[in-house]
Scaffold this active site. Structure first.
Site, PDB file in Angstrom:
ATOM      1  N   ASN A  27       0.798  -1.226   0.000  1.00 52.55           N
ATOM      2  CA  ASN A  27       0.000   0.000   0.000  1.00 52.55           C
ATOM      3  C   ASN A  27       0.833   1.279   0.000  1.00 52.55           C
ATOM      4  O   ASN A  27       0.281   2.377   0.054  1.00 52.55           O
ATOM      5  CB  ASN A  27      -0.998  -0.030   1.163  1.00 52.55           C
ATOM      6  N   CYS A 123     -10.441  -5.610  -3.611  1.00 49.56           N
ATOM      7  CA  CYS A 123     -11.092  -6.667  -2.835  1.00 49.56           C
ATOM      8  C   CYS A 123     -12.559  -6.347  -2.611  1.00 49.56           C
ATOM      9  O   CYS A 123     -12.932  -5.196  -2.435  1.00 49.56           O
ATOM     10  CB  CYS A 123     -10.385  -6.819  -1.499  1.00 49.56           C
ATOM     11  N   ARG A 128     -16.844   0.442  -1.598  1.00 54.13           N
ATOM     12  CA  ARG A 128     -15.635   1.111  -2.072  1.00 54.13           C
ATOM     13  C   ARG A 128     -15.921   2.189  -3.126  1.00 54.13           C
ATOM     14  O   ARG A 128     -15.421   2.144  -4.251  1.00 54.13           O
ATOM     15  CB  ARG A 128     -14.611   0.090  -2.566  1.00 54.13           C
ATOM     16  N   ASP A 313      -7.187  -4.030   8.201  1.00 54.38           N
ATOM     17  CA  ASP A 313      -6.490  -5.175   7.588  1.00 54.38           C
ATOM     18  C   ASP A 313      -5.969  -6.168   8.628  1.00 54.38           C
ATOM     19  O   ASP A 313      -5.659  -7.299   8.299  1.00 54.38           O
ATOM     20  CB  ASP A 313      -5.303  -4.683   6.754  1.00 54.38           C
TER      21      ASP A 313
HETATM   22  N1  EPU Z   1     -14.675   5.814   1.015  1.00 59.27           N
HETATM   23  C1  EPU Z   1     -15.766   6.484   0.492  1.00 59.27           C
HETATM   24  N2  EPU Z   1     -15.562   7.258  -0.611  1.00 59.27           N
HETATM   25  C2  EPU Z   1     -14.340   7.385  -1.204  1.00 59.27           C
HETATM   26  C3  EPU Z   1     -13.230   6.711  -0.657  1.00 59.27           C
HETATM   27  C4  EPU Z   1     -13.419   5.919   0.465  1.00 59.27           C
HETATM   28  O1  EPU Z   1     -16.865   6.371   1.010  1.00 59.27           O
HETATM   29  O2  EPU Z   1     -14.226   8.109  -2.204  1.00 59.27           O
HETATM   30  C5  EPU Z   1     -14.884   4.937   2.192  1.00 59.27           C
HETATM   31  C6  EPU Z   1     -14.605   3.479   1.835  1.00 59.27           C
HETATM   32  O3  EPU Z   1     -15.708   2.879   1.210  1.00 59.27           O
HETATM   33  C7  EPU Z   1     -14.300   2.877   3.183  1.00 59.27           C
HETATM   34  C8  EPU Z   1     -13.577   4.040   3.895  1.00 59.27           C
HETATM   35  O4  EPU Z   1     -13.934   5.232   3.188  1.00 59.27           O
HETATM   36  O5  EPU Z   1     -15.492   2.580   3.857  1.00 59.27           O
HETATM   37  C9  EPU Z   1     -12.084   3.905   3.947  1.00 59.27           C
HETATM   38  O6  EPU Z   1     -11.528   3.793   2.649  1.00 59.27           O
HETATM   39  P1  EPU Z   1     -10.065   4.305   2.281  1.00 59.27           P
HETATM   40  O7  EPU Z   1     -10.170   5.250   1.144  1.00 59.27           O
HETATM   41  O8  EPU Z   1      -9.379   4.765   3.521  1.00 59.27           O
HETATM   42  O9  EPU Z   1      -9.365   2.969   1.815  1.00 59.27           O
HETATM   43  P2  EPU Z   1      -8.619   2.683   0.434  1.00 59.27           P
HETATM   44  O10 EPU Z   1      -7.658   3.773   0.129  1.00 59.27           O
HETATM   45  O11 EPU Z   1      -9.566   2.251  -0.602  1.00 59.27           O
HETATM   46  C10 EPU Z   1      -6.558   1.509   1.562  1.00 59.27           C
HETATM   47  C11 EPU Z   1      -5.884   0.182   1.392  1.00 59.27           C
HETATM   48  C12 EPU Z   1      -6.714  -0.903   2.028  1.00 59.27           C
HETATM   49  C13 EPU Z   1      -6.876  -0.577   3.503  1.00 59.27           C
HETATM   50  C14 EPU Z   1      -7.522   0.817   3.658  1.00 59.27           C
HETATM   51  C15 EPU Z   1      -7.613   1.255   5.104  1.00 59.27           C
HETATM   52  C16 EPU Z   1      -4.711   0.436  -0.686  1.00 59.27           C
HETATM   53  C17 EPU Z   1      -4.603   0.075  -2.115  1.00 59.27           C
HETATM   54  N3  EPU Z   1      -5.717  -0.089  -0.030  1.00 59.27           N
HETATM   55  O12 EPU Z   1      -7.800   1.393   0.878  1.00 59.27           O
HETATM   56  O13 EPU Z   1      -5.965  -2.084   1.917  1.00 59.27           O
HETATM   57  O14 EPU Z   1      -7.692  -1.549   4.109  1.00 59.27           O
HETATM   58  O15 EPU Z   1      -6.726   1.792   2.948  1.00 59.27           O
HETATM   59  O16 EPU Z   1      -6.341   1.321   5.679  1.00 59.27           O
HETATM   60  O17 EPU Z   1      -3.883   1.174  -0.152  1.00 59.27           O
HETATM   61  C18 EPU Z   1      -5.585  -4.357   1.513  1.00 59.27           C
HETATM   62  O18 EPU Z   1      -4.367  -4.101   1.493  1.00 59.27           O
HETATM   63  O19 EPU Z   1      -6.033  -5.548   1.515  1.00 59.27           O
HETATM   64  C19 EPU Z   1      -6.550  -3.270   1.552  1.00 59.27           C
HETATM   65  C20 EPU Z   1      -7.839  -3.454   1.297  1.00 59.27           C
END
Ligand code: EPU
Length: 440
Positions: A27, A123, A128, A313
Site C-alpha cells: 500500500n 477486494c 468502495r 487489515d
Molecule cells: N470511502 C468512500 N468514498 C471514497 C473513498 C473511500 O466512502 O471516495 C470509504 C470506503 O468505502 C471505506 C472508507 O472510506 O469505507 C475507507 O476507505 P479508504 O479510502 O481509507 O481505503 P482505500 O484507500 O480504498 C486503503 C488500502 C486498504 C486498507 C484501507 C484502510 C490500498 C490500495 N488499499 O484502501 O488495503 O484496508 O486503505 O487502511 O492502499 C488491503 O491491502 O487488503 C486493503 C484493502
C-alpha cells in the site's frame, strides 16, 4: 507472482516456527510507482515486493509510456519521459483487480490534461465508492464526465490549489489530493486527512521529488504547488499488514515466527492487542519475534479505525487467533461494510463467531460508530477442524491459510491467486516455517 497453483492442501495442527522477511508495503509501493509519473527524471524504488499488485501497476505505467525496469530483485527504475495517452481498453483490462488506477488522475492531468479511469476493482470488502476522490478533483478545477465504460476527467485550465475537507480520513482520497496538489497552482489545504505511515512515506517521496508539504496538527496537510518535480530514490516502508498477518499465524498455531524487517513504531497498536490476547513479542534491531508463550489466550475488544487506530487489515488474521482465546472477544469493523463475511468459513471449520451486521452498542467504544459498522462476537476456545474453503479477498484469504494451518486434519484453500496480490512468496515462507502442504 509465479504461482501457478490455484489451491493448497494443508495438513494442519502444527505450530509455524522460523523466520520470514517482509519487504516494502503493497500500500506504499504501488502509490510510489504512480508518483514517479510526476517527475521529469527517472525514479528508483527499493524493497519492492514480488506481488501481483506490483505487476499490475507496472503494466498500467507501461501502458502510459513509462519505462519500468528492474536492474535487480526488489529495485524498480521508473522513467516517465515518454508519458502518453494509453488505450482505454488496455487500462480497463488491467484495472479489473486493482484500486490503483484512480490515483493516476492527478499525475495524468498534469502530464496530459486528461485521465480515463475504468470502473475499479480491488477486494470485495464493501462498496468502495470513489466520491471523495472525484469531489477532490473537482475542487482542483477538474471536470468529471461519467460514461458507461468509465470516467473521463479533464483539466482544461490546469489544476489549481483548493481547500478540501474529507468527510472521512480516507487513505486513497488523501493520496489523491497529495498527488494532484503537488503540481497544482497555489496552495492546497487538506483537512481530515489520513495519516497512515504509508501516507507519511508517500509524503517523504514527494518531498524528495521537490514538493513542499507540511503536516499540521489535527489531520491538516498544506501542500504548496511547485512547477516541476524530479525523480526520487527511495526505500519503501515495510509491509506492516504482512508482518501482523505472520504474527497472528504464530499465535493461532502456537508457533514462534521472527518477522525480519518488521518495525515497532508502525505496529504499536497491533502490538498492544497482541500482548492483551496473550501473545509474546520481542522487538529487535532487524525485526520482531512473535510467539505463543503457552497457556491460555485471553479475549479482547477491538475496534478498527484509521491510523493510529487498529487497522481494518489486521482484524481478519487476528480473528483466527481469537477463536483460540478463552472467552468472548468482540471485533468492531468500522472501516468497511463487508470485511467480516470471511468468518462464515471459519464457522464451518468449527469457530463460534456471530456477526452482528448493525454493530453492537458498547460502553467501551473508542470512536463514534459509523453507519457501516458490523461486529463479530468470537467465543472461544473452539477446536478448528479441516474444511475446503475458497479465498474471498486478500486478508480474508490469508486468514484461511492460518485457520487451515491451525486446524486438525487436511484442508484445501482454493483461489490462491488473490493472496499473491499482496503476500510475497507466501508459499516459500510457509515452507520455511515448517508447514506441511502440497500445491495443486
Ligand atoms: N470511502 C468512500 N468514498 C471514497 C473513498 C473511500 O466512502 O471516495 C470509504 C470506503 O468505502 C471505506 C472508507 O472510506 O469505507 C475507507 O476507505 P479508504 O479510502 O481509507 O481505503 P482505500 O484507500 O480504498 C486503503 C488500502 C486498504 C486498507 C484501507 C484502510 C490500498 C490500495 N488499499 O484502501 O488495503 O484496508 O486503505 O487502511 O492502499 C488491503 O491491502 O487488503 C486493503 C484493502
Amino acid at each position: 507472482m509465479g504461482l501457478k497453483a490455484d489451491s493448497i492442501v494443508i495438513r494442519g495442527g502444527k505450530p509455524l516456527m522460523g523466520r520470514v522477511d517482509v519487504r516494502g508495503a503493497k500500500n506504499l509501493a504501488t502509490k510510489a510507482m504512480v508518483a514517479a509519473l510526476l517527475g521529469k527524471t527517472p525514479s528508483i524504488l527499493q524493497d519492492v515486493p514480488q506481488i501481483s499488485e506490483i505487476s499490475i501497476v507496472t503494466k498500467m505505467l507501461e501502458a502510459y509510456g513509462v519505462a519500468v525496469t528492474s536492474p535487480e530483485d526488489g529495485v524498480l527504475v521508473l522513467d516517465p519521459k515518454n508519458v502518453e495517452r494509453a488505450h482505454f481498453a488496455q487500462i480497463d483490462a488491467l484495472a479489473g483487480s486493482s484500486r490503483i488506477p484512480i490515483l493516476f488522475c492527478g499525475p495524468l492531468l498534469h502530464a496530459l490534461g486528461e485521465a480515463l479511469i475504468p470502473d475499479l476493482g480491488g477486494c470485495r470488502i464493501g462498496d468502495r465508492p470513489i466520491d471523495f476522490h472525484l469531489n477532490a478533483l473537482r475542487a482542483f478545477g477538474a471536470v468529471v464526465d461519467k460514461s458507461y465504460e468509465g470516467i473521463r476527467i479533464t483539466a482544461p485550465n490546469g489544476l489549481t490549489g483548493a481547500n478540501i475537507e474529507l468527510p472521512y480520513p480516507s487513505v486513497g482520497a488523501t493520496e489523491q489530493v497529495l498527488l494532484a496538489a503537488v503540481r497544482a497552482k497555489g496552495v492546497t489545504e487538506l483537512k481530515n486527512a489520513a495519516i497512515e505511515p504509508e501516507i507519511m512515506d508517500l509524503i517523504a517521496i514527494l518531498q524528495k521529488m521537490g514538493a513542499i508539504i507540511s503536516i499540521e496538527p489535527n489531520r491538516t496537510i498544506f501542500i504548496e504547488g511547485v512547477e516541476t518535480l524530479s525523480g526520487y530514490s527511495h526505500r519503501a516502508i515495510f509491509d506492516r499488514n504482512e508482518a501482523a498477518s505472520w504474527a497472528s499465524a504464530a499465535l493461532a498455531t502456537g508457533g514462534d515466527i521472527f518477522v525480519g524487517g518488521a518495525k515497532q513504531q508502525e505496529m504499536m497498536t497491533f502490538l498492544n492487542i497482541f500482548r492483551k490476547v496473550g501473545g509474546a513479542f520481542d522487538v529487535r534491531e532487524d525485526g520482531i519475534r512473535f510467539w505463543h508463550p503457552g497457556g491460555p489466550l485471553k479475549p479482547v475488544q477491538v475496534e478498527t479505525d484509521v491510523h493510529p487506530g487498529f487497522m481494518t487489515d489486521w482484524q481478519q488474521p487476528l480473528i483466527v487467533a481469537l477463536t483460540q482465546a478463552e472467552g468472548v472477544s468482540v471485533v468492531h469493523e468500522t472501516v468497511y461494510e463487508n470485511r467480516l463475511g470471511f468468518t462464515e468459513a471459519l464457522v464451518e471449520m468449527g469457530a463460534d463467531i456471530v456477526v452482528h451486521s448493525d454493530g453492537l452498542e458498547s460502553v467501551t467504544r473508542r470512536v463514534p460508530r459509523r453507519k457501516l459498522e458490523q461486529a463479530a462476537v468470537v467465543t472461544g476456545p473452539t477446536k478448528l477442524h479441516a474444511a475446503d474453503v475458497r479465498v474471498p479477498d486478500l486478508r480474508g484469504g490469508f486468514s484461511y491459510l492460518i485457520a487451515a494451518l491451525a486446524a486438525e486434519g487436511t484442508s484445501t484453500v482454493s483461489n490462491l491467486g488473490l493472496i499473491s496480490r499482496g503476500y510475497e512468496h507466501f508459499v516459500d515462507k510457509l515452507t520455511a516455517l515448517g508447514a506441511d502442504f502440497d500445491l495443486i
